[in-house]
Design an enzyme around this catalytic site. Structure first.
Site, PDB file in Angstrom:
ATOM      1  N   ASP A   1       7.674  -7.608  24.512  1.00 45.48           N
ATOM      2  CA  ASP A   1       6.596  -6.134  23.762  1.00 45.48           C
ATOM      3  C   ASP A   1       5.604  -6.506  24.546  1.00 45.48           C
ATOM      4  O   ASP A   1       4.589  -7.178  23.038  1.00 45.48           O
ATOM      5  CB  ASP A   1       7.415  -7.127  22.304  1.00 45.48           C
ATOM      6  CG  ASP A   1       9.035  -6.585  21.706  1.00 45.48           C
ATOM      7  OD1 ASP A   1       9.443  -8.039  21.871  1.00 45.48           O
ATOM      8  OD2 ASP A   1       9.228  -5.977  21.973  1.00 45.48           O
TER       9      ASP A   1
ATOM     10  N   GLY B   1      11.636 -11.460  13.757  1.00 44.25           N
ATOM     11  CA  GLY B   1      12.251 -12.070  12.252  1.00 44.25           C
ATOM     12  C   GLY B   1      12.369 -11.739  11.351  1.00 44.25           C
ATOM     13  O   GLY B   1      12.362 -12.487  10.642  1.00 44.25           O
TER      14      GLY B   1
ATOM     15  N   ASP C   1      17.258  -2.960  18.904  1.00 45.74           N
ATOM     16  CA  ASP C   1      15.790  -3.867  18.859  1.00 45.74           C
ATOM     17  C   ASP C   1      15.729  -4.476  17.741  1.00 45.74           C
ATOM     18  O   ASP C   1      14.498  -3.587  17.200  1.00 45.74           O
ATOM     19  CB  ASP C   1      15.466  -3.304  20.043  1.00 45.74           C
ATOM     20  CG  ASP C   1      13.961  -4.073  19.676  1.00 45.74           C
ATOM     21  OD1 ASP C   1      13.174  -4.025  20.829  1.00 45.74           O
ATOM     22  OD2 ASP C   1      13.543  -5.372  19.477  1.00 45.74           O
TER      23      ASP C   1
ATOM     24  N   HIS D   1       8.757  -3.334  26.805  1.00 46.16           N
ATOM     25  CA  HIS D   1       8.756  -2.259  25.549  1.00 46.16           C
ATOM     26  C   HIS D   1       7.827  -1.903  25.107  1.00 46.16           C
ATOM     27  O   HIS D   1       6.917  -3.281  24.628  1.00 46.16           O
ATOM     28  CB  HIS D   1       9.529  -3.121  24.532  1.00 46.16           C
ATOM     29  CG  HIS D   1       9.839  -2.403  22.964  1.00 46.16           C
ATOM     30  ND1 HIS D   1      10.356  -2.644  21.996  1.00 46.16           N
ATOM     31  CD2 HIS D   1       9.553  -1.134  23.082  1.00 46.16           C
ATOM     32  CE1 HIS D   1      10.078  -1.878  20.966  1.00 46.16           C
ATOM     33  NE2 HIS D   1       9.823  -0.906  21.471  1.00 46.16           N
TER      34      HIS D   1
ATOM     35  N   SER E   1      13.916 -11.054  23.485  1.00 49.81           N
ATOM     36  CA  SER E   1      12.752 -11.238  23.411  1.00 49.81           C
ATOM     37  C   SER E   1      11.705 -12.284  23.180  1.00 49.81           C
ATOM     38  O   SER E   1      12.209 -13.235  22.424  1.00 49.81           O
ATOM     39  CB  SER E   1      12.586 -10.460  22.222  1.00 49.81           C
ATOM     40  OG  SER E   1      11.337 -10.742  21.310  1.00 49.81           O
TER      41      SER E   1
HETATM   42  C1  DX5 Z   1       9.868  -5.696  16.845  1.00 52.66           C
HETATM   43  C2  DX5 Z   1      10.602  -5.606  18.427  1.00 52.66           C
HETATM   44  C3  DX5 Z   1      11.367  -6.419  18.846  1.00 52.66           C
HETATM   45  C4  DX5 Z   1      11.174  -8.389  18.219  1.00 52.66           C
HETATM   46  C5  DX5 Z   1      12.517  -8.618  17.788  1.00 52.66           C
HETATM   47  O1  DX5 Z   1       8.566  -4.624  17.951  1.00 52.66           O
HETATM   48  O2  DX5 Z   1       9.921  -4.715  19.360  1.00 52.66           O
HETATM   49  O3  DX5 Z   1      11.863  -6.781  20.110  1.00 52.66           O
HETATM   50  O4  DX5 Z   1      10.660  -8.832  19.597  1.00 52.66           O
HETATM   51  O5  DX5 Z   1      12.466  -9.433  18.058  1.00 52.66           O
HETATM   52  P1  DX5 Z   1      13.470 -10.940  16.878  1.00 52.66           P
HETATM   53  O6  DX5 Z   1      14.982 -10.126  17.348  1.00 52.66           O
HETATM   54  O7  DX5 Z   1      13.346 -11.270  16.055  1.00 52.66           O
HETATM   55  O8  DX5 Z   1      13.452  -9.149  15.469  1.00 52.66           O
HETATM   56 ZN    ZN Z   2      11.143  -4.496  21.334  1.00 52.02          ZN
END
Ligand code: DX5
Ligand code: ZN
Length: 219
Positions: free
Chosen positions: A34, A149, A179, A67, A7
Site C-alpha cells: 500500500d 485495522g 481490500d 496498490h 497487506s
Molecule cells: C487501506 C489499504 C488496505 C489495508 C488493509 O487503505 O488499502 O490494503 O492495508 O488492511 P486491513 O486488512 O487491516 O483492513
Molecule cells: Zn490496499
C-alpha cells in the site's frame, strides 16, 4: 478458492524479512504493497513500503500487488517499475477525467505490467464499467482508504456482486479484489460476494500463526 494478498500496512517494524519468509511458507498468494503519498490519503508510507518491496525482491519470488493510494500516479508507476510488480492498481478518484484513466491504463500496460483500477466505498461501480474491457483487475475498497485495522463496510460487497454480473454478461476476464477489514470473521461474506482475491492485512499480520490463519481464510 479465493486467493490471499497479504497487506503489510499494519506491520509495526521496518524490517519485514521474517514476516515475508513466514508468509511465503504460509502460502500467501501475493504481497500487497500500500503506497500512500500523504496527499490522496493522509498517511505517508512511501519509505516503509519501498523498504518492504526491496526485502521481498531479495527473498521471495511471489507476485507483488502494488496498490497506489497516491495523486501523482505516473511518478509512483515509474518508482515501482524496477521491482517488476505483477500488477499496479491506481484509484479512479485520483484521476481528473476519463481520458486520464485511459491514458494511465495504457501507460502501465505499455510497460508490460498488469493494471488494476480501484474504487473507494463512495464511488458507484457503474462509473468504471467502461474501463473494464481494458484492465486486469478491479480493486473494491471495503473500508475507507488510508488505514489498516478498520471494519469492513458490508454495502461495498454489493459492488462485487454487480461486477460479477457485469463480467458474466459481457464475457470479460478481469479479476475482482476486495481490500480492507477482511479477516476470519468477515471472510465468509466476502467469499460469497464472488471475489477472486482478498487483501488481508491486520487479519493475518496481527495473528500468531500465519500458516493457520491463511489456511482458515482459504477454507
Ligand atoms: C487501506 C489499504 C488496505 C489495508 C488493509 O487503505 O488499502 O490494503 O492495508 O488492511 P486491513 O486488512 O487491516 O483492513
Ligand atoms: Zn490496499
Amino acid at each position: 478458492m479465493v486467493e490471499i494478498s497479504t497487506s503489510f500496512l499494519s506491520l509495526e517494524t521496518y524490517n519485514a524479512t521474517k514476516h515475508i519468509y513466514n508468509l511465503e511458507v504460509a502460502h500467501t498468494d501475493y504481497f500487497h504493497i500500500d503506497v500512500m503519498d500523504g496527499k490522496f490519503v493522509e498517511t505517508n508510507t512511501e519509505e516503509r513500503m519501498k523498504g518492504y518491496t526491496n526485502q521481498i525482491k531479495q527473498i521471495s519470488n511471489l507476485p507483488i500487488d502494488v496498490h497506489l493510494l497516491v495523486e501523482d500516479i505516473e511518478k509512483y508507476v515509474e518508482e515501482y517499475m524496477p521491482y517488476m510488480p505483477n500488477i499496479i492498481t491506481f484509484h479512479y478518484e485520483a484521476c481528473k477525467n476519463k481520458e486520464e484513466v485511459c491514458n494511465l491504463i495504457s501507460y502501465i500496460k505499455d510497460k508490460g505490467v498488469k493494471v488494476g483500477l480501484a474504487i473507494s466505498p463512495n464511488t458507484q461501480v457503474e462509473k468504471i464499467y467502461e474501463f473494464l474491457p481494458f484492465i486486469h483487475m478491479v480493486l473494491i475498497m471495503t473500508v475507507e482508504p488510508g488505514k489498516g485495522g478498520q471494519k469492513l463496510i458490508p454495502e461495498t460487497l454489493e459492488k462485487v456482486k454487480k461486477l460479477n454480473e457485469f463480467r458474466n454478461e459481457n464475457n470479460l476476464e478481469f479479476d475482482i479484489e476486495a481490500d480492507g477489514g477482511i479477516n476470519l470473521e468477515t471472510m465468509p461474506s466476502v467469499r460469497d460476494s464472488g471475489v477472486d482475491i482478498a487483501v488481508v492485512g491486520s487479519g493475518i499480520i496481527k495473528t500468531e500463526d500465519y500458516k493457520e490463519t491463511i489456511k482458515l481464510l482459504k477454507e
